[in-house]
Motif scaffolding. Structure first.
Motif, short mmCIF file in Angstrom:
data_model
loop_
_atom_site.label_atom_id
_atom_site.label_comp_id
_atom_site.label_asym_id
_atom_site.label_seq_id
_atom_site.Cartn_x
_atom_site.Cartn_y
_atom_site.Cartn_z
N GLY A 115 -14.93 41.74 13.23
CA GLY A 115 -15.14 41.75 11.78
C GLY A 115 -16.22 40.77 11.38
O GLY A 115 -16.51 40.61 10.20
N PHE A 116 -16.80 40.07 12.35
CA PHE A 116 -17.89 39.12 12.13
C PHE A 116 -17.51 38.07 11.08
O PHE A 116 -18.23 37.83 10.11
N GLY A 117 -16.37 37.46 11.29
CA GLY A 117 -15.89 36.42 10.38
C GLY A 117 -15.02 36.95 9.26
O GLY A 117 -14.17 36.21 8.72
N ASN A 118 -15.19 38.18 8.87
CA ASN A 118 -14.33 38.78 7.84
C ASN A 118 -12.90 38.87 8.36
O ASN A 118 -12.66 39.27 9.50
N LEU A 207 -23.02 29.91 18.13
CA LEU A 207 -22.59 30.61 16.92
C LEU A 207 -21.70 31.77 17.36
O LEU A 207 -22.16 32.68 18.06
N GLU A 208 -20.43 31.76 16.92
CA GLU A 208 -19.48 32.77 17.37
C GLU A 208 -18.67 33.33 16.21
O GLU A 208 -18.17 32.58 15.36
N ASN A 209 -18.53 34.64 16.20
CA ASN A 209 -17.69 35.38 15.26
C ASN A 209 -17.99 34.98 13.82
O ASN A 209 -17.21 34.29 13.17
N GLY A 210 -19.13 35.43 13.34
CA GLY A 210 -19.50 35.07 11.97
C GLY A 210 -20.48 36.04 11.35
O GLY A 210 -21.05 36.91 12.02
N SER A 211 -20.67 35.85 10.05
CA SER A 211 -21.67 36.61 9.30
C SER A 211 -22.63 35.63 8.65
O SER A 211 -22.19 34.64 8.03
N ILE A 212 -23.91 35.90 8.78
CA ILE A 212 -24.94 35.13 8.10
C ILE A 212 -25.56 36.07 7.08
O ILE A 212 -26.42 36.90 7.40
N ASN A 213 -25.08 35.99 5.83
CA ASN A 213 -25.40 36.99 4.81
C ASN A 213 -26.69 36.65 4.08
O ASN A 213 -26.73 36.47 2.86
N SER A 214 -27.75 36.58 4.86
CA SER A 214 -29.08 36.29 4.34
C SER A 214 -29.68 37.55 3.73
O SER A 214 -29.30 38.67 4.08
N ASN A 215 -30.63 37.37 2.82
CA ASN A 215 -31.38 38.52 2.31
C ASN A 215 -32.77 38.08 1.88
O ASN A 215 -33.08 36.87 1.87
N GLU A 216 -33.60 39.01 1.50
CA GLU A 216 -34.99 38.70 1.17
C GLU A 216 -35.10 37.82 -0.07
O GLU A 216 -36.07 37.07 -0.23
N HIS A 217 -34.12 37.89 -0.95
CA HIS A 217 -34.16 37.07 -2.17
C HIS A 217 -33.82 35.61 -1.90
O HIS A 217 -34.35 34.71 -2.53
N ASP A 218 -32.92 35.39 -0.96
CA ASP A 218 -32.42 34.03 -0.71
C ASP A 218 -32.02 33.90 0.77
O ASP A 218 -30.85 34.04 1.13
N ARG A 229 -17.97 28.50 14.52
CA ARG A 229 -17.08 29.55 15.03
C ARG A 229 -16.17 30.04 13.92
O ARG A 229 -15.64 29.24 13.15
N ASP A 230 -16.01 31.35 13.78
CA ASP A 230 -15.14 31.96 12.77
C ASP A 230 -15.59 31.52 11.38
O ASP A 230 -14.93 30.75 10.68
N PHE A 231 -16.73 32.05 10.94
CA PHE A 231 -17.35 31.54 9.72
C PHE A 231 -18.08 32.66 8.98
O PHE A 231 -18.37 33.72 9.53
N ILE A 232 -18.40 32.38 7.72
CA ILE A 232 -19.30 33.21 6.92
C ILE A 232 -20.24 32.27 6.17
O ILE A 232 -19.80 31.31 5.53
N LEU A 233 -21.55 32.55 6.26
CA LEU A 233 -22.56 31.82 5.50
C LEU A 233 -23.16 32.78 4.48
O LEU A 233 -23.63 33.86 4.84
N VAL A 243 -24.44 20.16 12.37
CA VAL A 243 -23.21 20.50 11.65
C VAL A 243 -22.25 21.23 12.58
O VAL A 243 -22.66 22.05 13.42
N MET A 244 -20.95 20.93 12.42
CA MET A 244 -19.91 21.61 13.19
C MET A 244 -18.96 22.30 12.22
O MET A 244 -18.34 21.63 11.37
N LEU A 245 -18.85 23.61 12.32
CA LEU A 245 -18.00 24.41 11.43
C LEU A 245 -16.97 25.18 12.24
O LEU A 245 -17.31 25.81 13.25
N THR A 246 -15.73 25.15 11.78
CA THR A 246 -14.69 25.96 12.39
C THR A 246 -13.85 26.58 11.29
O THR A 246 -13.38 25.88 10.40
N ARG A 247 -13.70 27.89 11.33
CA ARG A 247 -12.87 28.61 10.36
C ARG A 247 -13.22 28.17 8.94
O ARG A 247 -12.39 27.62 8.21
N SER A 248 -14.45 28.46 8.55
CA SER A 248 -14.94 27.98 7.26
C SER A 248 -15.83 29.01 6.59
O SER A 248 -16.46 29.85 7.24
#
Length: 669
Positions: A115-118, A207-218, A229-233, A243-248
């Motif tokens: 689910g890529f972090g979802n 970088l594991e199991n996550g979504s990096i929701n970048s787009n052309e606007h931002d 790990r286990d994240f959404i940006l 930076v260290m992120l877990t389940r965030s």
């Protein structure tokens, strides 16, 4: 896109360039494919390759042609003009967009249906569990707030979680995606990731199991040394410098850097975290912490600035870290402050020292909490007279970094709103009640494990009344500004609210200020199954935010009737003039208090350390060269200008009221 099989000549050329394939027949290429741009490539499984023309220009003017060099690809689909080179292990099960660069990576793989972090459960607020929030691409601060705090409505939470699971399953895949115009370079393991357009990832370690929701606007930037790990940006976020992120979850426009560490935490729009640590934190919009020694744990914050050495404790007893706390919007902690959870601190409060008494000051906004001999001294309303409070309120809107046209969080920046003003009404009743119960001459009053001085109590009542008059006056002036009224009837028609949804209690739902009635209506619709989509919830919340001022006026008019005793059928231009005159006095008196508070920043004691090797004149000159003169300070000049502008605005409304011809029935005897 049209694909074709490789010709025998192309296969021969590729083999001569040290390329291999487990089965050349499984390779498909674009009609304009150029085999000369591939070298030392190993293919396995089904692979599709787009155009291999084009050139990339890197910083410093260095150029490289698109193509694939020194890489192993398994079950991949590549867009047009992609540059892939120097992959130490392999790339497997990825769809890669156009004009994307992948250089010097260890391994880029999707190795299971993801689910890529979802759908990841974040144990926010209570680190032992019980308030988990399932993060997802559509998560707003407001839905997360409901999921976190409304556990007393299990059907609501169950239905919201069902929506998240549906969304997660719908977007789950065994193939990862990398969008158009993406750069991934000098990076270690990338596993089960979804990367949006225009993202830039450079130097990340893992970088594991996550979504990096970048787009052309931002676009999103992930920098050197990051482990997640286990994240959404979300769009516009920057996560850099170790930076260290877990389940965030990291919301739109957030910046995390300088070795910040976070686990089981949610960061919403425009948060900033550097050097310190967060665990089980609900960081609503504009939660800011900069210092190495600062720990945020098991707390809910928004519009908050944490001083150096600030921390909290969620170990009140021996049953583990089961306690939680809330600092309502606009809170500030001074250096070395401490709060023992559970506690709840009112909006726009300043916390100084160490507090162990589990206070609840949520009905005393704009207060100071000061430690004195292990006791909490509460100074009600005093933060209304602080230039720091006003400056903070002004800077938040200016520091909105979000550029994405699709905003997840609906943020209300207003310092005075039905949410804070309703608390002031309650505070006045509470403070008067303390006087009646304990006597008007008591030296101290006890309230919610705090002590209030007699003088502070009286001053608090006065400051709250000034703020109430300012807010109610602001509301009626905004309502009447512009139109010319030919009659009392036209005036009353303009004052009449266009909705019935505003009166009653208001809530701050993690940055969204809204009537409880409308929020309850939405929650009821979610429970009943009338609302079934995350996108639909976000649209409803957006509509509530868009209609804020119409709803605010309905609430304000209801308070004007009770506070001033005027009714819709009886209010006259003279009554409006009375309210506006009251407003002018409140605005000017508060601005003058702020002016005097600002003057302290330019006092002789504030000049200590300036002109270090000179006399008094050189000290003053050095101070002015660095800080500027008092009268020339932009904030000071804005206060003086504000007094002039608001006085002129009030006078114009008063003049307009005096032009309205009175009705005979409205003439006062």
């Amino acid at each position: 896109m049209s694909y074709r099989k490789l010709t025998s000549e192309e296969i021969a050329l590729l083999e001569s360039r040290d390329c291999t394939a487990s089965d050349w027949s499984l390779i498909e290429v674009h009609l304009e494919f150029r085999p000369g741009n591939l070298r030392k490539v190993s293919f396995s499984g089904n692979v599709k390759i787009g155009k291999t023309g084009g050139t990339f220009t890197f910083p410093g003017g260095f150029q490289k042609p698109a193509g694939i060099r020194n890489a192993s690809l398994h079950n991949c689909e590549l867009g047009d003009n992609v540059l892939i080179e120097n992959v130490q292990n392999y790339i497997a099960n990825y769809k890669i967009g156009n004009n994307t660069v992948i250089q010097n990576v260890n391994r880029l793989v999707t190795d299971e249906k993801s689910g890529f972090g979802n759908g990841v459960e974040v144990a926010v607020l209570n680190e032992t569990g019980g308030r988990e929030v399932m993060i997802n691409d559509k998560l707003s601060a407001h839905v997360a707030y409901i999921l976190t705090l409304y556990r007393h409505r299990p059907k609501l939470v169950q239905n919201l979680n069902r929506m998240v699971r549906f969304y997660t399953e719908k977007h789950a895949s065994e193939t990862g995606t990398i969008g158009d115009n993406v750069t991934v370079m000098n990076t270690g393991l990338v596993r089960n990731l979804k990367i949006g357009d225009n993202a830039r990832i450079e130097g990340a370690l893992r970088l594991e199991n996550g979504s990096i929701n970048s787009n052309e606007h931002d676009p999103v930037h992930v920098g050197y040394g990051v482990i997640a790990r286990d994240f959404i940006l979300c769009s516009g976020s920057r996560v850099e410098d170790g930076v260290m992120l877990t389940r965030s979850f990291v919301g739109q426009g957030c910046h995390l850097g300088h070795t910040y560490s976070a686990g089981n935490s949610l960061f919403f729009s425009n948060c900033q975290g550097e050097n310190g640590e967060a665990y089980a934190v609900f960081a609503g919009p504009y939660t800011v912490t900069h210092h190495k020694s600062t720990l945020l744990i098991s707390g809910m914050f928004s519009f908050m600035n944490a001083g150096s050495g600030s921390n909290q404790s969620n170990h009140m007893y021996k049953l583990g870290p089961i306690h939680q706390g809330i600092i309502e919007r606009g809170g500030k902690t001074t250096s070395d402050s401490f709060i023992l959870w559970p506690a709840k601190i009112g909006a726009y409060s300043l916390i100084m020292g160490r507090h162990y008494r589990n206070s609840d000051t949520s009905d005393m906004p704009f207060s100071y909490l000061i430690e004195s001999r292990d006791e909490t001294i509460l100074v009600p309303g005093v933060n209304l007279r602080s230039v720091g409070t006003i400056r903070d309120a002004q800077k938040f809107r200016k520091r909105d970094r979000r550029k994405d046209p699709n905003l997840l969080d609906q943020i209300n920046f207003n310092l005075l709103s039905p949410y804070t003003i309703q608390k002031m009404f309650r505070a006045i009743d509470i403070l008067h009640g303390l006087q009646e119960t304990c006597g008007h001459t008591s030296e101290y009053y006890s309230y919610q494990s705090c002590r209030i001085k007699n003088s502070s109590l009286k001053n608090g009542i006065n400051l709250y009344h000034i703020a109430i008059k300012k807010f109610l006056g602001n509301s009626i002036i905004s309502r009447l500004k512009g139109p010319v009224f030919s009659s009392v009837e036209a005036l009353r028609k303009q004052l009449k609210p266009e909705t019935d949804d505003g009166p009653g209690e208001w809530l701050d739902i993690a940055g969204l200020i809204a009537p409880k009635k409308l929020i309850d209506s939405l929650l009821n619709d979610i429970e009943s199954g009338k609302v079934t989509r995350l996108k639909e919830i976000n649209h409803i919340l957006e509509d509530i935010h868009r209609n804020y001022y119409a709803l605010e006026w309905t609430w304000a008019w209801d308070k004007i009737r009770s506070y001033y005793g005027f009714g819709m059928d009886t209010i006259t231009p003279d009554d409006v003039i009375f309210i506006v005159e009251d407003w002018k006095k409140a605005v000017v008196s508060l601005d003058r208090i702020l002016y005097q508070d600002a003057k302290k920043e330019f006092s002789l004691s504030s000049q200590t350390g300036f002109g270090a090797d000179g006399n008094g004149d050189e000290q003053r000159m050095d101070f002015e060269q660095v800080r500027g003169g008092f009268e020339q300070n932009t904030f000071v000049s804005s206060i003086l200008r504000h007094i002039e502008e608001k006085t002129a605005l009030g006078d114009s409304v008063i003049a307009a009221m005096r032009e309205i011809p009175p009705r005979f029935a409205d003439l006062r005897i």
